[in-house]
Design an enzyme around this catalytic site. Structure first.
Site, mmCIF file in Angstrom:
data_model
loop_
_atom_site.group_PDB
_atom_site.id
_atom_site.type_symbol
_atom_site.label_atom_id
_atom_site.label_comp_id
_atom_site.label_asym_id
_atom_site.label_seq_id
_atom_site.Cartn_x
_atom_site.Cartn_y
_atom_site.Cartn_z
ATOM 1 N N ASP A 128 0.812 -1.213 0.000
ATOM 2 C CA ASP A 128 0.000 0.000 0.000
ATOM 3 C C ASP A 128 0.854 1.276 0.000
ATOM 4 O OD1 ASP A 128 -3.004 1.081 1.151
ATOM 5 O OD2 ASP A 128 -1.278 2.297 1.693
ATOM 6 N N ASN A 153 -3.030 0.996 5.810
ATOM 7 C CA ASN A 153 -3.117 0.572 4.401
ATOM 8 C C ASN A 153 -4.531 0.780 3.870
ATOM 9 O OD1 ASN A 153 -4.294 -1.538 5.883
ATOM 10 N ND2 ASN A 153 -3.740 -3.066 4.366
ATOM 11 N N SER A 156 -4.665 2.882 -0.398
ATOM 12 C CA SER A 156 -4.343 2.145 -1.625
ATOM 13 C C SER A 156 -5.013 0.778 -1.660
ATOM 14 C CB SER A 156 -2.832 1.990 -1.767
ATOM 15 O OG SER A 156 -2.203 3.235 -1.904
ATOM 16 N N ASP A 157 -4.803 -0.027 -0.625
ATOM 17 C CA ASP A 157 -5.322 -1.392 -0.636
ATOM 18 C C ASP A 157 -6.846 -1.435 -0.746
ATOM 19 O OD1 ASP A 157 -2.890 -2.614 -0.530
ATOM 20 O OD2 ASP A 157 -2.997 -3.216 1.562
ATOM 21 N N PHE A 158 -7.500 -0.666 0.088
ATOM 22 C CA PHE A 158 -8.947 -0.827 0.198
ATOM 23 C C PHE A 158 -9.738 0.173 -0.640
ATOM 24 C CE2 PHE A 158 -7.192 -2.777 4.036
ATOM 25 C CZ PHE A 158 -7.686 -4.061 3.854
#
Length: 381
Positions: A128, A153, A156-158
């Site tokens: 992330d 995170n 970016s990740d979620f």
């Protein structure tokens, strides 16, 4: 009469991965889709806690008998979630265009990568913080004079990854409803989080966010947009009194007059007044506990609210809800609001194979000692 969740009947294969892929899958599952996670044998399920309403089978995609199970599932599937780096599916002989969509022209293959598939970082590993970094957004986050600070995170990740991929799937489902055809949905976390940052990026051309990090209106610079510690150490109030009418309510609640906090020729929008304001606000918030400040500001338009912590929200039986409410076709209820549950490889998979394919263990497939589901040879009559 309330209908079923809107994605009821949608069959989703989720190739097991980390954070963003499972998040895309759990969003689909929460809105009614049947999600079957494809695990690798012997992995133990990993650290994935985004397992609500999902089931699992374990497949060794390098084994012909396991690969046969996967390929037999493709014609019955609506969506395939691919969380791998570019080229992984191709090395397995599962190229989306030339193999998977040929077997099922209605299939939607969502390919979720960290970096852009066509950029210089495409073959690199990342997390992330790296995707956030090369999107340009990380440079805007954090305190003045200190290294940029990633918010866990989450971005970016979620938000830029799993949620963006979910949106792509929905768009492809709408397209398929009129065209009858599936397609490849390409999502990456760099583009996803960069798009989330559209407004802040545009503001860098304007006074609100055109200065050094941590000195602007919305990034911690303005004293009327930030968090302050209360008398009870470690407890905070958030302040977002941007507009004049909200600023007036904030001052009223804090017991200040305009002249006290912004003396002389300055006004609150003048950055030269900010250091003095921040000192005054810091001192004043420490005079009362968070509970006392809540009693003052609850029900007002001061844009001042407590910074709640998950432990106290859980203790207060705070209800976790789906991202939106649909009156005619609501989502499934959030079934694991505070305690996640890992999904073991193979858990619930036999029932899903029965529902999707009409298969039964021992007749259509076997499960190896390592837990891998393997297709039985079809009888030759």
């Amino acid at each position: 009469m309330t209908a079923n969740p809107p994605l009821t009947g949608l069959k989703v294969l989720e190739l097991a991965g980390l954070a963003p892929g499972p998040f895309c899958g759990v969003l689909l599952a929460n809105w009614g889709a049947s999600v079957l996670r494809i695990d690798r044998p012997g992995t133990g399920g990993g650290n994935d806690l985004l397992t609500s309403h999902k089931s699992s089978i374990a497949l060794d995609l390098k084994s012909p008998t396991s690969l046969a199970v996967f390929l037999d599932l493709i014609p019955k599937s609506d969506v395939l979630i691919d969380p791998f780096r570019p080229g992984v599916l191709e090395k397995l002989g599962l190229d989306p265009e030339s193999v998977l969509l040929k077997k099922n022209p209605r299939l939607i293959v969502v390919r979720l990568t960290g970096f852009r598939r066509d950029g210089k970082y495409s073959a690199m590993a990342g997390h992330d913080i790296n995707y956030l970094a090369v999107s340009g957004m990380l440079s805007m986050l954090g305190e003045r004079g200190k290294p940029p600070l990633a918010p866990g995170n989450i971005l970016s990740d979620f938000a830029g990854g799993g949620h963006a991929a979910f949106t792509g799937v929905l768009l492809a489902v709408i397209h398929r409803a009129t065209s009858g055809k599936g397609q490849v949905v390409e999502a990456n976390m760099v583009d996803g989080v960069s798009y989330l940052g559209t407004f802040p990026r545009l503001l860098t051309k304007m006074p609100m966010w055109n200065a050094e990090r941590g000195t602007n209106t919305l990034d911690g610079g303005a004293p009327y947009y930030g968090c302050y510690e209360c008398k009870d150490a470690g407890k905070y109030m958030s302040v977002g009194a941007l507009e004049p009418q909200f600023w007036a309510e904030l001052l009223k609640g804090l017991g200040f007059t305009e002249q006290e906090v912004v003396p002389g020729k300055f006004d609150r929008l003048d950055k030269r007044s900010w250091p003095h304001l921040k000192v005054l606000f810091t001192q004043r918030f420490k005079e009362k506990t968070r509970k006392e400040w809540e009693a003052i500001f609850d029900g007002t338009d001061a844009c001042c609210a407590p910074v709640l912590e998950h432990a106290e929200m859980e203790a207060a039986n705070y209800e976790q809800r789906p991202i939106v409410g649909l009156t005619g076709s609501p989502a499934r209820k959030v079934d694991m609001p505070w305690d996640g549950k890992a999904l073991a490889p193979g858990e619930g998979g036999e029932e899903t194979l029965k529902q999707w394919m009409g298969w039964s263990k021992g007749r259509d497939y076997d499960v190896s000692a390592k837990g891998s589901f393997e297709r039985r040879e079809k009888s030759k009559l």
